[in-house]
Write an enzyme that holds these catalytic residues in place. Structure first.
Site, short mmCIF file in Angstrom:
data_model
loop_
_atom_site.label_atom_id
_atom_site.label_comp_id
_atom_site.label_asym_id
_atom_site.label_seq_id
_atom_site.Cartn_x
_atom_site.Cartn_y
_atom_site.Cartn_z
N ALA A 60 0.86 -1.18 0.00
CA ALA A 60 0.00 0.00 0.00
C ALA A 60 0.90 1.23 0.00
O ALA A 60 2.07 1.16 0.41
CB ALA A 60 -0.89 -0.02 1.23
N GLY A 103 0.61 -4.95 0.98
CA GLY A 103 -0.59 -5.06 0.16
C GLY A 103 -0.33 -5.74 -1.18
O GLY A 103 -1.22 -6.39 -1.74
N GLU A 106 -0.55 -9.32 -0.48
CA GLU A 106 -1.95 -9.63 -0.16
C GLU A 106 -2.82 -9.71 -1.40
O GLU A 106 -3.66 -10.60 -1.53
CB GLU A 106 -2.49 -8.59 0.83
N GLU A 126 4.68 -4.95 7.24
CA GLU A 126 3.93 -3.87 7.91
C GLU A 126 4.41 -3.63 9.33
O GLU A 126 4.38 -2.50 9.83
CB GLU A 126 2.42 -4.20 7.93
C1 HXC Z 1 5.03 4.41 -1.23
C2 HXC Z 1 6.94 3.45 -2.06
C3 HXC Z 1 6.59 2.20 -1.50
C4 HXC Z 1 5.35 2.12 -0.78
C5 HXC Z 1 8.48 1.97 -2.51
N1 HXC Z 1 8.10 3.25 -2.69
N2 HXC Z 1 7.56 1.32 -1.81
N3 HXC Z 1 6.14 4.53 -1.93
N4 HXC Z 1 4.62 3.25 -0.67
N5 HXC Z 1 4.91 0.98 -0.26
C6 HXC Z 1 8.83 4.31 -3.40
C7 HXC Z 1 10.02 4.81 -2.62
O1 HXC Z 1 9.62 5.75 -1.65
C8 HXC Z 1 10.85 5.41 -3.71
O2 HXC Z 1 10.31 6.65 -4.07
C9 HXC Z 1 10.60 4.47 -4.89
O3 HXC Z 1 9.38 3.79 -4.59
C10 HXC Z 1 11.69 3.43 -5.05
O4 HXC Z 1 11.85 2.77 -3.80
P1 HXC Z 1 13.29 2.62 -3.10
O5 HXC Z 1 13.03 2.39 -1.67
O6 HXC Z 1 14.18 3.75 -3.45
O7 HXC Z 1 13.82 1.31 -3.82
P2 HXC Z 1 14.77 0.19 -3.22
O8 HXC Z 1 15.90 0.81 -2.45
O9 HXC Z 1 15.11 -0.70 -4.36
O10 HXC Z 1 13.89 -0.63 -2.16
C11 HXC Z 1 12.78 -1.35 -2.61
C12 HXC Z 1 11.90 -1.76 -1.39
C13 HXC Z 1 11.57 -0.50 -0.56
C14 HXC Z 1 12.66 -2.78 -0.55
C15 HXC Z 1 10.64 -2.44 -1.96
O11 HXC Z 1 11.06 0.49 -1.42
C16 HXC Z 1 10.57 -0.76 0.52
O12 HXC Z 1 10.89 -1.33 1.56
N6 HXC Z 1 9.32 -0.33 0.30
C17 HXC Z 1 8.27 -0.41 1.28
C18 HXC Z 1 7.80 -1.82 1.41
C19 HXC Z 1 6.72 -1.94 2.48
O13 HXC Z 1 6.96 -1.62 3.64
N7 HXC Z 1 5.52 -2.33 2.08
C20 HXC Z 1 4.40 -2.46 2.96
C21 HXC Z 1 3.62 -1.20 2.91
S1 HXC Z 1 2.35 -1.16 4.12
P3 HXC Z 1 11.22 7.99 -4.11
O14 HXC Z 1 10.24 9.08 -4.41
O15 HXC Z 1 11.90 8.10 -2.79
O16 HXC Z 1 12.20 7.70 -5.23
C22 HXC Z 1 1.14 -2.06 3.46
C23 HXC Z 1 -0.06 -2.11 4.35
C24 HXC Z 1 -1.04 -3.08 3.83
O17 HXC Z 1 1.20 -2.58 2.40
C25 HXC Z 1 -2.28 -2.93 4.58
C26 HXC Z 1 -3.44 -3.07 3.73
C27 HXC Z 1 -3.22 -2.83 2.29
#
Ligand code: HXC
Length: 252
Positions: A60, A103, A106, A126
């Site tokens: 998400a 997400g 999921e 998360e």
């Molecule tokens: C918003 C995101 C994002 C996310 C990545 N980006 N994941 N933006 N929401 N979930 C954005 C980053 O901010 C960045 O934007 C760009 O995508 C590239 O990501 P990087 O981090 O620079 O890439 P990298 O170093 O290769 O790392 C990849 C990654 C990391 C390991 C996937 O991005 C990451 O950990 N993302 C979050 C994963 C996560 O926690 N997901 C769960 C979300 S909570 P900029 O603008 O900085 O370049 C969730 C809740 C679910 O899903 C509940 C119900 C749906």
């Protein structure tokens, strides 16, 4: 998001490359609306969900959620819309390359068939953001891989690679990344070539295994099996076998 149709297969492609396909509300509305539209179309026999080589979806959209309060998410019933994607009756197939996190994992798990590229990474991170899965991850992951792995993943955020995901039963098959989309289309075309009403019944029967006891599930399956004898396609399928020809299902 982009959509396309190839024969009886519909493709929905997540496309927010700058955010690794993070599922913001716009993308959620688009995907759910497209899936429902294809679901209502009897010419579509399988819906394929794709991401990019780098990410199926990285979760998400954290930036969109960041400032929300409890009142916002509870009052707006945040993410309930995804339940409509899970409720689609047409068979669905997710082809995952790269990250399927939060997400993203999921939504992939909501699909009926899950294919993984050898680059796939599944996770429910998360907890590292101070929250928990919100669209079924704690439930579907546990059903798929069992408590031991699901608990560790939900408590630590550890990711699972493709090999482990296949061993654990999260995905049906691993495909070299370069072949993933072609293999997804071939599998989807095979599904879409079956009788659509019977495929819907088969999907419903398998899903019933997650929601009932064995005795109830077997009883449900028996009744649904009997019901397939009310379809023209069941008669055609068996006649075609006996006559040594390919069946021509008319999806009725
Ligand atoms: C918003 C995101 C994002 C996310 C990545 N980006 N994941 N933006 N929401 N979930 C954005 C980053 O901010 C960045 O934007 C760009 O995508 C590239 O990501 P990087 O981090 O620079 O890439 P990298 O170093 O290769 O790392 C990849 C990654 C990391 C390991 C996937 O991005 C990451 O950990 N993302 C979050 C994963 C996560 O926690 N997901 C769960 C979300 S909570 P900029 O603008 O900085 O370049 C969730 C809740 C679910 O899903 C509940 C119900 C749906």
């Amino acid at each position: 998001m982009e959509t396309s149709v190839s024969g009886r297969v519909a493709v929905i492609r997540l496309h927010r490359p700058k955010a690794l396909n993070a599922l913001n509300s716009t993308l959620m509305h688009e995907v759910v609306a497209a899936a429902e539209q294809f679901d209502a179309d009897p010419e579509i026999g399988c819906i394929v969900l794709l991401g990019s080589d780098r990410a199926f979806a990285a979760g998400a959209d954290i930036k969109e959620m960041q400032t929300k309060t409890y009142a916002d998410v509870h009052g707006g019933d945040l993410f309930t819309e995804w339940d409509r994607f899970a409720a689609v009756r047409t068979p669905t197939l997710a082809a995952v390359a790269g990250y399927a996190l939060g997400g993203g994992c999921e939504v992939a798990m909501m699909c009926d068939v899950l294919l993984a590229a050898d680059t796939a990474q599944f996770g429910q991170p998360e907890i590292t953001l101070g929250t928990i899965p919100g669209i079924g991850g704690s439930q579907r992951l546990t059903h798929a891989v069992g408590k031991a792995k699901a608990m560790e993943m939900c408590l630590t955020g550890r990711r699972m690679g493709a090999e482990e995901a296949e061993r654990a039963g999260l995905v049906s098959r691993i495909v070299p990344a370069a072949d993933l989309e072609a293999e997804a289309m071939t599998t989807a075309q095979t599904i879409a070539s079956q009788s659509l009403p019977v495929a819907m019944l088969a999907k419903e029967a398998v899903n019933r295994a997650f929601e009932s006891t064995l005795a109830e599930g077997v009883r449900f399956e028996r009744r649904v099996f009997h019901a397939t004898f009310a379809t023209e396609d069941r008669a055609e399928g068996m006649a075609a076998f006996v006559e040594k020809r390919t069946p021509e299902f008319r999806h009725r």
